[in-house]
Every structure is written in structure tokens, then in C-alpha cells.
Design a protein around this motif. Structure first.
Motif, mmCIF file in Angstrom:
data_model
loop_
_atom_site.group_PDB
_atom_site.id
_atom_site.type_symbol
_atom_site.label_atom_id
_atom_site.label_comp_id
_atom_site.label_asym_id
_atom_site.label_seq_id
_atom_site.Cartn_x
_atom_site.Cartn_y
_atom_site.Cartn_z
ATOM 1 N N ILE A 130 20.120 89.711 91.427
ATOM 2 C CA ILE A 130 20.135 88.437 92.291
ATOM 3 C C ILE A 130 18.468 88.799 91.244
ATOM 4 N N LEU A 131 18.759 86.788 91.149
ATOM 5 C CA LEU A 131 17.146 86.528 90.756
ATOM 6 C C LEU A 131 16.873 84.729 91.260
ATOM 7 N N SER A 132 16.250 84.528 92.185
ATOM 8 C CA SER A 132 16.390 83.318 92.608
ATOM 9 C C SER A 132 15.526 82.563 92.127
ATOM 10 N N GLY A 133 15.588 81.347 91.708
ATOM 11 C CA GLY A 133 14.291 80.270 91.082
ATOM 12 C C GLY A 133 14.401 79.867 89.825
ATOM 13 N N ILE A 134 13.408 79.656 89.162
ATOM 14 C CA ILE A 134 11.761 79.591 89.647
ATOM 15 C C ILE A 134 12.002 77.834 90.363
ATOM 16 N N ASN A 135 10.855 78.447 92.339
ATOM 17 C CA ASN A 135 11.169 77.985 92.655
ATOM 18 C C ASN A 135 9.620 76.538 91.899
ATOM 19 N N ARG A 136 9.963 75.287 92.874
ATOM 20 C CA ARG A 136 9.308 74.595 92.277
ATOM 21 C C ARG A 136 7.928 74.410 93.518
ATOM 22 N N GLY A 137 7.153 74.887 93.424
ATOM 23 C CA GLY A 137 6.223 75.382 94.612
ATOM 24 C C GLY A 137 6.198 76.321 95.200
ATOM 25 N N GLY A 138 5.314 77.074 95.637
ATOM 26 C CA GLY A 138 4.800 78.161 96.225
ATOM 27 C C GLY A 138 5.663 78.810 97.505
ATOM 28 N N ASN A 139 6.229 79.844 97.113
ATOM 29 C CA ASN A 139 6.606 79.976 98.711
ATOM 30 C C ASN A 139 6.211 80.928 98.917
ATOM 31 N N SER A 180 12.124 78.939 103.424
ATOM 32 C CA SER A 180 12.500 78.919 101.888
ATOM 33 C C SER A 180 13.850 79.529 101.679
ATOM 34 N N GLY A 181 14.411 78.668 101.169
ATOM 35 C CA GLY A 181 15.939 78.740 100.701
ATOM 36 C C GLY A 181 15.789 79.857 99.397
ATOM 37 N N THR A 182 14.768 79.773 98.696
ATOM 38 C CA THR A 182 14.410 80.351 97.640
ATOM 39 C C THR A 182 14.689 81.607 97.413
ATOM 40 N N VAL A 183 13.708 82.132 98.796
ATOM 41 C CA VAL A 183 13.670 83.643 98.823
ATOM 42 C C VAL A 183 14.748 83.450 100.212
ATOM 43 N N SER A 184 16.029 82.892 100.864
ATOM 44 C CA SER A 184 17.105 83.155 101.257
ATOM 45 C C SER A 184 17.928 83.519 100.619
ATOM 46 N N VAL A 185 17.841 83.496 98.611
ATOM 47 C CA VAL A 185 18.867 83.285 97.896
ATOM 48 C C VAL A 185 18.465 85.113 98.238
ATOM 49 N N ALA A 186 17.311 85.829 97.938
ATOM 50 C CA ALA A 186 17.276 87.062 97.995
ATOM 51 C C ALA A 186 17.314 88.044 99.380
ATOM 52 N N MET A 187 16.935 87.412 100.350
ATOM 53 C CA MET A 187 17.431 87.944 101.660
ATOM 54 C C MET A 187 18.792 87.950 101.462
ATOM 55 N N GLU A 188 19.410 87.066 101.323
ATOM 56 C CA GLU A 188 20.959 87.104 101.312
ATOM 57 C C GLU A 188 21.663 88.272 99.940
ATOM 58 N N GLY A 189 20.823 88.050 99.225
ATOM 59 C CA GLY A 189 21.753 89.502 98.238
ATOM 60 C C GLY A 189 21.227 90.588 98.853
#
Length: 257
Positions: A94-103, A111-120
């Protein structure tokens, strides 16, 4: 640690199905595999964190083959992808992003971007969150993310990482040619100077508020994500899902037994 398979890649984000960053990440993913799926929120979900929709129905929309939009949070997207849309053949990466703005630093808790990776990761699937830092008033340096994402993912996938770990990647807000390199970092922490809450009045005379970005100073650390991106490096930070503080655990065990 064994290498990570790229046989079937799921791409998601929190900026929404039509965000420019997910288009960049899809291109990166297609260089790794010919079996790439996109399952992302219908609309922007920045700041949604690891939230899950429980009080209203979830609706999904098939846009084309292997591309779906979900009327829900980033976590909803991964749950729907793994347990419904791709249930017969779940993703291997699973790849999440690429987010507009740092996390960076404590951003990972919002972060919802990081949470994608957490859930994965909770689903047992190797997961990477990728974010492109930006400076106020400037455009996102998508070329930097596009150029360095393969350079980060290649060694990561070849090396592998433990099942309860996710990888958080941040690209600095500078042109590709100015990037100093790639650093493996620890999670930083900001010295919070008070949240910037902008108070305004609407045309009907009612007060409303916007959360803004407050001034920040990074607390001292060895090689943190904050320090690295500020000095022109791509940061690669392994994050552990187990939040247990081991030293305090031992202290409390002595106190109670």
C-alpha cells in the motif's frame, strides 16, 4: 527481513481521488507493477486522522477498472479496498499520498495520509506514506517527489521492514536539483507555541474560526524528520504501531505488584 512484493499495489490518500499528488504516486507505482489499484476518498479528508465512518452509510463509486472513489475517510478506503473491492486478491503493498504538505513530527497523529499506512499495517500489508512538503505561498514541488520516490522505494522494498512498522517519507520543499540526499530519521517533535486560530465574522454577523499553522521550533533530537527536510534532505522514518512505553510499564508493574 524479506523483500517486499510489488505484485499488486493499492494507492490511496487523504487529499481526494482527483488530487495531483495521487496522480504522481500512481505513475511511480506503475513503474513498480502492472497491477495498480486506486481507492481514495471522493473529497479531501486532510486532518481526518485514523477516523472510521460509523454513523452514516458508506458509498463507493467505480470510476473505471481498478479505480474507485469512497465517500468516507482514508481509513474507510483501506477497509473497503482490502475487505470488499480487492477481497479476492488483496494488495501486497500500500502506497499513500503523495500528500500536498508534509507529515512530520506530531503531524502523524492527525494525518489521513499516515493513517492509510497505519490501517494497511494493521491489515498485515506493508505500507508507505509519502508527503511533499510545501512552503506558504509556493506551489508544491511535485517534480521532487516524482524524482525521489523511486529512489526511496527501491531500497525500502529490497530491504523490507517488520510487520508492525510503517514507513513515513517526506520530500523537502525545494527543487529536485537542490535535494541533498536521503536520510533515515527519527520522528521529531515541535515546541508548540500555541495554535493559530483565526477568528472571523460571516456576512450574517456570526463568528467562525479557521485553524491555521502556528509558529514551530523543533525540539532537540539526533536526526529528526523536521531537521532533515529543513536542511534539504528526504526523510525516511519508520513508525511503530505499538505505543506502549516500556520503561513506564516496568515502573508501574513494580508499583502495582
Amino acid at each position: 527481513m524479506a523483500p517486499i512484493s510489488t505484485a499488486r499495489i493499492l494507492v490511496s490518500n487523504d487529499d481526494g481521488i482527483n488530487a495531483p499528488g495521487i496522480a504522481v504516486l500512481e505513475q511511480v507505482a506503475r513503474a513498480l507493477s502492472d497491477d495498480v489499484w486506486i481507492v481514495a476518498p471522493e473529497t479531501e479528508q486532510s486532518g481526518a486522522g485514523h477516523s472510521l465512518t460509523l454513523t452514516r452509510p458508506l458509498r463507493i463509486r467505480r470510476l473505471e477498472d481498478k479505480r474507485w472513489a469512497v465517500q468516507g475517510t482514508p481509513t474507510d478506503c483501506i477497509m473497503m479496498a482490502v475487505n470488499k473491492i480487492m477481497a479476492d486478491h488483496p494488495p501486497t503493498l500500500i502506497l499513500s499520498g503523495i500528500n500536498r504538505g508534509g507529515n512530520l513530527a506530531e503531524d502523524v497523529t492527525y494525518s489521513g495520509t499516515v493513517s492509510v499506512a497505519m490501517e494497511g499495517t494493521l491489515c498485515g500489508i506493508p505500507s508507505v506514506a509519502l508527503s511533499q512538503c510545501i512552503r506558504p505561498g509556493e506551489r508544491a514541488q511535485w517534480d521532487t517527489a516524482e524524482a525521489f520516490a523511486p529512489k526511496v522505494l527501491g531500497p525500502l522494498l529490497e530491504t523490507g521492514w517488520p510487520k508492525d512498522v510503517l514507513i513515513n517519507v517526506n520530500f523537502p520543499a525545494i527543487p529536485t536539483g537542490s535535494v541533498q540526499g536521503i536520510r533515515v530519521t527519527e520522528q521529531g517533535r515541535r515546541e508548540m507555541m500555541g495554535n493559530n486560530i483565526d477568528e472571523r465574522v460571516d456576512p450574517r454577523g456570526f463568528t467562525y474560526y479557521w485553524f491555521g499553522l502556528g509558529r514551530e521550533v523543533g525540539l532537540p533530537g539526533h536526526t529528526t524528520d523536521l531537521k532533515s527536510v529543513r536542511t534539504g534532505y528526504v526523510s525516511v522514518t519508520p513508525l511503530h504501531l505499538d505505543l506502549t512505553h516500556r520503561d513506564t510499564l516496568k515502573t508501574l508493574e513494580r508499583a502495582f505488584f
